[in-house]
Write a protein that holds these residues in place. Structure first.
Motif, short mmCIF file in Angstrom:
data_model
loop_
_atom_site.label_atom_id
_atom_site.label_comp_id
_atom_site.label_asym_id
_atom_site.label_seq_id
_atom_site.Cartn_x
_atom_site.Cartn_y
_atom_site.Cartn_z
N ALA A 1 0.97 -1.07 -0.07
CA ALA A 1 0.06 -0.03 -0.13
C ALA A 1 0.70 1.18 -0.02
CB ALA A 1 -0.93 0.01 1.28
N SER A 2 2.01 1.25 0.79
CA SER A 2 2.99 2.28 0.66
C SER A 2 3.52 2.51 -0.50
CB SER A 2 3.98 2.18 1.73
OG SER A 2 3.59 2.05 3.02
N ARG A 3 4.00 1.25 -1.19
CA ARG A 3 4.74 1.47 -2.45
C ARG A 3 3.68 2.18 -3.54
NH1 ARG A 3 7.86 -3.59 -4.98
NH2 ARG A 3 9.52 -2.46 -5.73
N THR A 4 2.57 1.65 -3.53
CA THR A 4 1.34 2.18 -4.51
C THR A 4 1.07 3.52 -4.27
OG1 THR A 4 0.40 -0.15 -4.38
CG2 THR A 4 -1.07 1.67 -5.36
N ILE B 1 -7.31 8.75 1.22
CA ILE B 1 -6.53 7.64 1.86
C ILE B 1 -5.51 7.45 1.27
CG2 ILE B 1 -6.65 5.05 2.38
CD1 ILE B 1 -8.54 6.73 4.30
N ALA B 2 -5.50 7.52 -0.20
CA ALA B 2 -4.08 7.30 -0.93
C ALA B 2 -3.06 8.53 -0.60
CB ALA B 2 -4.36 7.20 -2.62
N ILE B 3 -3.71 9.73 -0.53
CA ILE B 3 -2.68 11.02 -0.16
C ILE B 3 -2.29 10.78 1.25
CG2 ILE B 3 -2.82 13.29 0.22
CD1 ILE B 3 -5.00 13.56 -2.08
N GLY B 4 -2.81 10.29 2.16
CA GLY B 4 -2.62 10.12 3.44
C GLY B 4 -1.53 8.85 3.62
N GLN B 5 -1.85 8.06 2.77
CA GLN B 5 -0.70 6.89 2.95
C GLN B 5 0.48 7.55 2.28
OE1 GLN B 5 -0.80 4.34 4.85
NE2 GLN B 5 0.95 3.12 4.00
N TYR B 6 0.46 8.32 1.19
CA TYR B 6 1.81 8.67 0.59
C TYR B 6 2.36 9.85 1.53
CZ TYR B 6 -0.12 12.78 -2.45
OH TYR B 6 -0.55 13.96 -2.80
N TYR C 1 3.54 12.67 9.68
CA TYR C 1 2.51 12.53 10.68
C TYR C 1 1.22 13.01 10.37
CZ TYR C 1 -0.25 13.04 15.01
OH TYR C 1 -1.24 12.98 15.98
N THR C 2 0.30 12.06 10.25
CA THR C 2 -1.09 12.56 9.30
C THR C 2 -2.11 12.09 10.08
OG1 THR C 2 0.37 11.99 7.27
CG2 THR C 2 -2.15 12.21 7.11
N VAL C 3 -3.09 13.01 10.46
CA VAL C 3 -4.10 12.90 11.19
C VAL C 3 -5.52 13.07 10.28
CG1 VAL C 3 -5.46 13.34 13.28
CG2 VAL C 3 -2.95 14.27 13.03
N PHE C 4 -6.35 12.17 10.18
CA PHE C 4 -7.60 12.20 9.59
C PHE C 4 -8.83 12.36 10.53
CE2 PHE C 4 -7.44 10.60 4.83
CZ PHE C 4 -6.25 11.36 4.79
N GLY C 5 -9.81 13.24 9.96
CA GLY C 5 -10.99 13.42 11.07
C GLY C 5 -12.00 12.29 10.59
N ILE D 1 9.43 5.82 9.12
CA ILE D 1 8.43 6.85 8.25
C ILE D 1 7.79 7.51 9.07
CG2 ILE D 1 8.78 5.57 5.73
CD1 ILE D 1 6.33 4.05 6.26
N GLY D 2 6.51 8.12 8.66
CA GLY D 2 5.41 8.92 9.39
C GLY D 2 4.62 8.09 10.00
N LYS D 3 3.43 8.31 10.61
CA LYS D 3 2.26 7.55 11.00
C LYS D 3 0.85 8.14 10.77
CE LYS D 3 2.79 8.89 15.79
NZ LYS D 3 3.13 8.56 17.26
N TRP D 4 0.23 7.37 11.12
CA TRP D 4 -1.45 7.70 11.00
C TRP D 4 -2.00 8.19 12.23
CZ3 TRP D 4 -4.76 8.76 6.69
CH2 TRP D 4 -4.17 8.05 5.62
N ASP D 5 -3.17 9.50 12.32
CA ASP D 5 -3.72 9.40 13.65
C ASP D 5 -5.30 9.62 13.43
OD1 ASP D 5 -4.11 9.27 16.49
OD2 ASP D 5 -2.60 10.75 16.87
N HIS D 6 -6.10 9.65 14.26
CA HIS D 6 -7.25 10.03 14.18
C HIS D 6 -7.82 11.03 15.29
CE1 HIS D 6 -11.62 9.85 13.18
NE2 HIS D 6 -11.98 9.10 14.21
N ALA D 7 -8.35 11.95 14.86
CA ALA D 7 -9.24 12.83 15.87
C ALA D 7 -10.42 13.59 15.23
CB ALA D 7 -8.40 13.92 16.45
N ILE D 8 -11.53 13.38 16.04
CA ILE D 8 -12.79 14.12 15.32
C ILE D 8 -12.91 15.54 15.54
CG2 ILE D 8 -15.37 14.11 15.32
CD1 ILE D 8 -15.18 11.24 15.59
#
Ligand code: XCC
Length: 638
Positions: free
Chosen positions: A220-223, A567-572, A579-583, A607-614
């Motif tokens: 998924a990262s490579r894609t 999601i693709a943008i977040g993963q790249y 560090y990338t946070v989605f709502g 590399i970076g990492k995901w996070d989530h906060a509303i």
């Protein structure tokens, strides 16, 4: 046909649907007119809780299998797939779909470039030869003493491999900071070619292939990287070469850009070539004369969503609103035609357009809509399509029969910050020191940089999280870069003017006042997120902030996302070290192995990492905490 309003249950107050007053006004009118908008459909459609947590699999026909999100390890799918495999496969397929969208868009731009260079397409030209040379040089293509055609031919050949190469590294890896590239090589995630990566991603997520969530995530990262540093970056760079590189320009944004006494045409979608040709058609003398003969003062061309954001940035074309306003704007009764191409075009537009006799015109061979009129756009003869759109709009203007109510708001602001302009404004070492941006980060005036990007989503109040998040970030001296629907949200809220510096903390305010820039810089459309990657690479190259993107005090966010492209943008971004946070919602179950890998494990791999906060304030403080962590690691945490 639109449903009557009494068929919609659970309607929200318009003020709770959106922070955009114009859209709110149109929701109120739509209800009076009995017209259903996406806000109403969202209220009427409860999100499936199993799907929302990604606990279902329909990758084969032994199922579909549903696991219990509250007890995810209790059961497995019929094939034995665990919750981690199921979530990872679903996530990876979203990355593949998003990456396919951007790379297909980029490939269309590259094909247009090829046909302009070889003389098969005559209606477009290379507008920015300086940029052509700059991009060519970045790929080690010889430019000295060569004609633009020779350089462009070589550039085409190299960039084509971004898509078609079966082995090796895609061309723009030459722009990746060494530390980041070393990490990618160690992890085995340097993209070969986008077609290969997307194909392999779809293969691996077929039933019975890749069944380890870590290995699925690796692909998924490579894609995703084949999108960010491949398809999207090609799209941005080639569009700049063909249509011009943006530089700051004053533009009006919001529904008030529609004009009651003019023929109003909206272009909504993603590929700038249609819009560029529309600009020619709306200035065509005979068409302007027929608009005047029909009683109009002229033709008013405006944009929406991402192609709107590109045209706003390049040419100062007014922008009427983001994703959540595309149906609502037709409720004004003043839209004489809406022409669309690809991506983020809601099928619901057809029913709303029908209610107001607005011609909805699809133009791209890949995207037809039942109930819309299809007029194929063809680069070899673009005016055949774009002139017809204008004629349809003039006819609708002549026969207008609906009450017109145009919200008055127009927010003027500065847009068009290409990465070149940011480098010109804040880059370039002088007197042996660091570049102004790096210098100001090191001395603490600017605490860090945040990319705030992505869509609006009717599951949350339109624009509200974007604005609250950005306000909190700049208050804490974080410089904000914007793209896509986020950029439009902030423009409507009045943040795109230098005077908005007063919302910023003292350090950022001082920098903004010295340079004369707003505290938020709009970079364009979603494919232009690649400009953020290039700007981040430039920050590493300018020195003083480590040797990889993962070292930088930066963070990314998409507080109101809705699309697979996001999601693709977040993963790249994550794979690039951010560090990338989605709502809104996140398609994983907390405390599962896959969730913990995305939210924690990836960072330990370098590399970076995901996070989530509303909550947008919580989101801002998560980003600031990460920025502070990076400042500490760099030893600049005074
Ligand atoms: Fe679409 Fe690109 Fe999302 Fe807006 S931000 S809703 S993807 S238009 Ni691009």
């Amino acid at each position: 046909m639109a449903k009557s309003k009494k068929e919609v249950k659970n309607q929200l107050d318009p003020k709770d649907c959106t922070a955009c007053d114009s859209t709110s006004q149109m929701i109120t009118k739509a209800r009076k007119d009995g017209v259903i908008l996406h806000f109403d459909r969202a209220a009427d459609m409860k999100a499936c809780p199993i799907g929302a947590d990604s606990a279902c699999c329909k990758n084969c026909f032994m199922g579909p299998c549903r696991l219990n999100p509250r007890d995810p390890y209790k059961k497995a799918g019929v094939c034995g797939a665990t919750i981690d495999t199921i979530m990872a496969r679903n996530f990876a397929r979203a990355v593949a779909a998003g990456a396919a969208s951007h790379t297909d868009h980029g490939m269309a731009m590259l094909e247009l470039f090829r046909d302009v260079v070889n003389g098969k397409v005559l209606d477009y030209e290379i507008k920015d030869e300086f940029k052509l040379e700059r991009v060519a040089k970045s790929l080690d293509i010889e430019t000295e003493g060569r004609t633009p055609k020779e350089i462009a031919t070589d550039l085409y050949k190299q960039l084509e491999s971004t898509y078609t190469q079966v082995d090796g590294e895609i061309p723009f890896t030459k722009r990746v900071p060494q530390g980041t590239l070393d990490t990618w090589r160690k992890l085995g995630i340097v993209p070969r070619g986008a077609m290969r990566e997307i194909m392999e991603m779809m293969h691996r997520t077929h039933m019975g292939v890749d069944q380890h969530y870590k290995n699925i995530t690796k692909q998924a990262s490579r894609t995703a990287l084949s999108d960010g540093w491949g398809g999207s970056m090609v799209s941005t760079e080639i569009s700049d070469i063909l249509f011009g590189t943006p530089s700051p320009i004053n533009v009006g944004v919001n529904m008030g850009v529609l004009k009651e006494d003019m023929v109003n045409i909206i272009i909504h979608g993603h590929e700038p070539n249609l819009f560029e040709s529309m600009l020619v058609s709306v200035n065509e003398k005979t068409l302007v004369e027929s608009a005047v003969a029909a009683g109009a003062k002229g033709i008013n061309l405006v944009g929406m969503c991402c192609s709107g954001a590109e045209m706003m940035s390049r040419h100062g074309v007014p922008h009427a609103g983001n994703f959540s306003s595309t149906e609502a704007i037709m409720v004004t009764g003043a839209v004489d035609a809406m022409a669309v191409d690809i991506q983020c075009i809601k099928q619901g537009l057809a029913a709303v357009a029908q209610c107001y006799d607005t011609p909805l015109i699809t133009t791209n061979t890949r995207a037809h809509i039942e109930g819309a009129t299809h007029v194929e756009f063809e680069e070899h003869n673009p005016s055949a399509c774009t002139d017809e759109i204008v004629i349809k709009a003039i006819t609708r203007f002549k026969n207008r029969r609906h009450e017109i109510e145009i919200p008055k708001a127009v927010n003027d602001g500065v847009q068009g910050f290409s990465h070149e302009y940011i480098e010109y404004m804040l880059g370039g070492a002088f007197r042996g020191g660091y570049a102004p941006l790096n210098e100001n980060i090191i001395n603490g005036r600017i605490r860090g940089v945040a990319g705030v990007v992505g869509c609006t989503n009717p599951r949350v109040k339109q624009d509200d999280s974007h604005v609250k998040l950005v306000k909190e970030l700049i208050k804490n001296d974080v410089l904000v870069l914007l793209t896509g629907c986020a950029q439009i949200a902030l423009a409507k809220a009045g943040f795109s003017v230098p005077e908005a510096a007063h919302y910023a903390g003292p350090g950022l305010q001082e920098v903004c006042e010295t340079v004369g820039m707003p505290p938020v810089l709009g970079l364009g459309s979603c494919v232009d997120n690649s400009r953020i990657l290039i700007a981040a690479s430039a920050m590493v190259a300018q020195g003083g902030l480590g040797n990889s993107i993962a070292d930088l005090p930066v963070a990314g966010a998409a507080p109101e996302y809705m699309s697979e492209k996001a999601i693709a943008i977040g993963q790249y971004f994550v794979a690039s070290g951010v560090y990338t946070v989605f709502g809104v919602t996140f398609p994983t179950i907390e405390d599962t192995k896959f969730h913990n890998y995305l939210f924690d494990g990836l960072e330990s791999e370098g590399i970076g990492k995901w996070d989530h906060a509303i909550d947008p304030i919580e989101m801002a403080h998560k980003m600031i905490a990460h920025i502070d962590k990076k400042r500490k690691e760099l030893g600049i945490d005074k």
